[in-house]
Structure formats: C-alpha cells, structure tokens
Design an enzyme around this catalytic site. Structure first.
Site, PDB file in Angstrom:
ATOM      1  N   ASP A 307       0.864  -1.184   0.000  1.00 47.54           N
ATOM      2  CA  ASP A 307       0.000   0.000   0.000  1.00 47.54           C
ATOM      3  C   ASP A 307       0.903   1.237   0.000  1.00 47.54           C
ATOM      4  O   ASP A 307       1.830   1.338   0.808  1.00 47.54           O
ATOM      5  CB  ASP A 307      -0.893  -0.022   1.248  1.00 47.54           C
ATOM      6  N   LEU A 308       0.634   2.163  -0.928  1.00 44.15           N
ATOM      7  CA  LEU A 308       1.478   3.358  -1.018  1.00 44.15           C
ATOM      8  C   LEU A 308       1.169   4.322   0.122  1.00 44.15           C
ATOM      9  O   LEU A 308       0.007   4.522   0.484  1.00 44.15           O
ATOM     10  CB  LEU A 308       1.264   4.062  -2.357  1.00 44.15           C
ATOM     11  N   ASP A 351      -4.323   2.504  -4.746  1.00 41.81           N
ATOM     12  CA  ASP A 351      -2.860   2.485  -4.598  1.00 41.81           C
ATOM     13  C   ASP A 351      -2.404   1.209  -3.907  1.00 41.81           C
ATOM     14  O   ASP A 351      -1.399   1.189  -3.212  1.00 41.81           O
ATOM     15  CB  ASP A 351      -2.378   3.719  -3.825  1.00 41.81           C
TER      16      ASP A 351
END
Length: 430
Positions: A307-308, A351
């Site tokens: 996960d960004l 994302d």
C-alpha cells in the site's frame, strides 16, 4: 434512478456508442428496444442480482443482429464499465458504488468473452454450411456428374473459405485460391505435392497427425484450430475441418478440407482477454486475474501486499494526472523487482498492489523480496518535471499449502501490512 428509466437511458447511450460501427439488421428504434430489454438485467446484475449469464446473453444478441465489428466490443465494454455504473448507482456518494464498479468490470469481462464465443460460433456455423454444401455436391458426382461437377466447381472456386482435396497417398489433388493463400502458396504450385512438403517440418503439428490417420483409413474426420508459420515469420491461425468422401462402393475416394482464417478473430480474442484481465492504467494484471491465478497457484505460496504511503497527498497537491503517472512508475518498478524471481505483480485497486510468489522457498526469501520492493519504491521519482517521493507499507504472508479459500491469502498479507503501518506510526524510527 428508477430501473425502467435507467434501462432506457443506458440503452440510448449504448445505441449512440454503436452507431456507425456496422450495418445492423435493425433500425435505431428496434436497437434501442432490444438494448433496453437487456439493460434491465444488467442494471439488476450490477446491483447484486442473480443472473450470471446476462452479459454473455447481451453479447450473443448483438452478434445475432450482425454486430461483428471489433469496435462494437470495445465501445460496449466502455458502456458496461462506466455508463452502467453511473446509471445503476445513486450518485457519487452511494455507499454501494465500489461494489457496483467491481460487478460492472466483471460484466464487461463476461461480455467480451461472450462476444468472442458468439463470433466463433457464427464463424463455425458458416464453415459447417460450406462444408455441407461441398460434400453434397461432391457425393453426387457419380449419379449426376455433369451437374454436380458444375456445382462443385462453383462452390470450390467462389468460396471465401479455403477448400482443398487430398488423395489417399497424402498428395494434394487441387485447392482453391483461398486455401493456397492461407498456406503461402498458389493453386498452381500445390497439386501433386505431399501435404508434408507443402507445410514444411515446422508445421507438422497435431493437424498433420490427424490427416495421417485419415490417409491410413483410421479416422473419418477431424476438426481443429491450428497455426501455420510462414517463411517470412507471419503466423496464420486456421480453423480446419477435414472429412472423408466415399464412393458408391463405400470406399474412401479422397479427403476434403475446409479452412477458415481466424487470425483476426484470435487476435481480437487475445486482446479482449488482455483488456479484461489487466489494469488499463498500469498494464499490470487486475484483481479478477489475480484471484484466478491464486486459485490455481503452486504451493508453497508467498504474498507481498503493498500500500502506497503519501499517495493521497500527491493527488491532492498535484492532481490526478500526476497521480496516475506515479502509479505507472510504481508499476514499472514492481515489474523490474518481480521479474528476476518470476513473481506475479498485480494492481488490486487504488494504490494497493500485490506480488505473488509461487513455489516460494520460505519466509526469508519472501522478506528479502519485500525489502527489495520497498527499496525500489522509496527512491525519488521525476514526473513531468516534479521530483516526488512516495513511501510504501508492505505486509507478507507465507503458506506452505494453498488454503481452501483464496481470500485467506490476501487477508493475511493485508493484515500484516496494516500491522506494520501501525507500528511505523507509533515508532517512526522503524
């Protein structure tokens, strides 16, 4: 939006999208009425209804009324993936919107698969009709030779499909121009030569083996899809049917083959499959493709769930266009890290990304892969002249055996990722 009103609105948009791609057998009013009927089922399905075949039926319906142009597929897929969501959802704040979008993507994929299957079915039906006409004409040769020969010649020379005859020694008796062109030959150069000589050693595949069985009298017919490699490197996909023609004494006199060039159809099917199974922005496999891969993965299984961090701030500050470019760079970096270890990288939404390692050799190499992914992603990146930095949180999960529910794999890695993210918030030095 009222379902009946919504179905007519969606039908009008769909009809607008299809306008001009082909010459359908229906007028505009009939097209809208036809689409409105199926749109009711699509809206119900995207809202959680129980009709799993609705998108494929819609595809078969379009093919049946002569929508056979590839543009009809791409335009219809856009309608199902976007316009259907807008019509079915109760505005942008509808809490069911994410589920509606996921179902719409699934319906679009089903439509693409159904369109390809319906197109193949229509092509095969035309092929069978041609083969039946050729066989009828050929088998009347003894009793009504003059008439049947004329009929056979007309069908043979004028057919848009390839037709050829082979004697019981495996030599070509004759062929029409369409068949010769498929094989990179001319009608004048093929008669008298063996099939093996014409095809060349690179094309002596399953279809040739079946032909040999027919020549030996061990088989009456076969049908298969095969590929023909030309000397210039081109590959032609051919749908081939062959049947034995018997004389009045019951013995096999010769073999007749009918071939259809399905190269464009196969390319369309491959493109539709790719579009339905890959993220349009990054080109990575999408969520449905990932879950299908997980269901057949070879254990032991290793998963990195990624996960960004800070991506929302990039979108808010620089806009979604820059955000999209960041996602494409992230995807490229993930591919570079995953490729040497033969890992499967996918974008599963927003994302969030996932990397699958089949035949994983243990938790230690899995953790090493996670570190390499993290190191690649935290490197500053330049997008349209802006130097940006994006972080990432990665959770890993290792399974010696594939669990009964593939969701367990993703949930375990997801939970590990959030634990790591929370630990980092409590202790930034980590």
């Amino acid at each position: 939006m009222d379902e009946a009103v919504g179905s007519w609105e969606l039908a009008r948009r769909w009809a607008d999208a299809l306008d001009g791609v082909v010459a359908p057998t229906l007028n505009r009013t009939q097209i809208e009425e036809m689409l409105a009927a199926v749109c009711i089922g699509l809206i119900d399905a995207v809202r959680g209804g129980e009709d799993p075949d609705i998108a494929r039926r819609a595809a078969r319906m379009l093919v049946a009324v002569n929508y056979r142009d590839p543009a009809a597929v791409s335009r219809s897929v856009r309608i199902l993936a976007a316009e259907l969501v807008e019509v079915a959802a109760d505005g942008p704040d509808d809490p069911a919107l994410p589920r509606i979008r996921d179902r719409a993507i699934g319906l679009a994929a089903d439509f693409a698969a159904g369109f390809t299957a319906a197109l193949r079915g229509a092509s095969l039906e035309e092929q069978e009709q041609t083969l039946a006409a050729v066989l009828d004409a050929a088998q009347e040769a003894d009793t009504r030779r003059a008439l049947s020969e004329a009929r056979f010649e007309a069908v043979f020379d004028g057919a848009l499909v390839g037709i050829g005859t082979v004697d019981m020694t495996g030599r070509v008796v004759n062929c029409n121009a369409t068949m010769a062109q498929m094989l990179g030959q001319t009608p004048e150069t093929m008669p008298g030569r063996t099939v093996a000589d014409i095809l060349g050693p690179q094309n002596l595949t399953f279809a040739f083996e079946q032909l040999q069985l027919m020549v030996a009298g061990e088989s009456e017919s076969f049908r298969t899809e095969t590929e023909h490699l030309h000397t210039d490197g081109r590959v032609t996909a051919i749908d081939l049917s062959m049947s034995a023609v018997r004389g009045t004494d019951g013995g096999i006199e010769f073999l007749i083959g009918v071939a259809v060039d399905v190269t464009e159809r196969k390319q369309l099917a491959d493109q539709l499959w790719h579009d339905a199974n890959h993220d349009a922005l990054t080109g990575l496999p999408n969520r449905p493709h990932l879950f299908n891969r997980l269901a057949h993965a070879r254990s032991p299984i290793g998963i990195c769930y990624l996960d960004l961090d800070g991506f929302k701030e990039i979108n808010d500050l620089w806009g979604h266009a820059i955000g999209d470019r960041v996602l494409t760079v992230v995807a490229d970096r993930m591919r570079e890290v995953a490729r040497p270890v033969d890992a499967f990288a996918a974008r599963i939404g927003g994302d969030e990304f996932l990397v699958l390692v089949e035949n994983c050799s243990g938790e230690t190499p899995l953790a090493r892969l996670a570190d390499e992914l993290l190191a690649a992603l935290i490197e500053p990146l330049e997008v349209d002249g802006h130097m940006l930095a994006v972080g990432a949180s990665i959770g890993t999960a290792y399974f010696a055996e594939l669990p009964s529910e593939v969701d367990e794999l993703v949930h375990a890695a997801d939970a590990a990722m959030y634990r790591k993210k929370n630990d980092t918030r409590r202790d930034p030095a980590r």
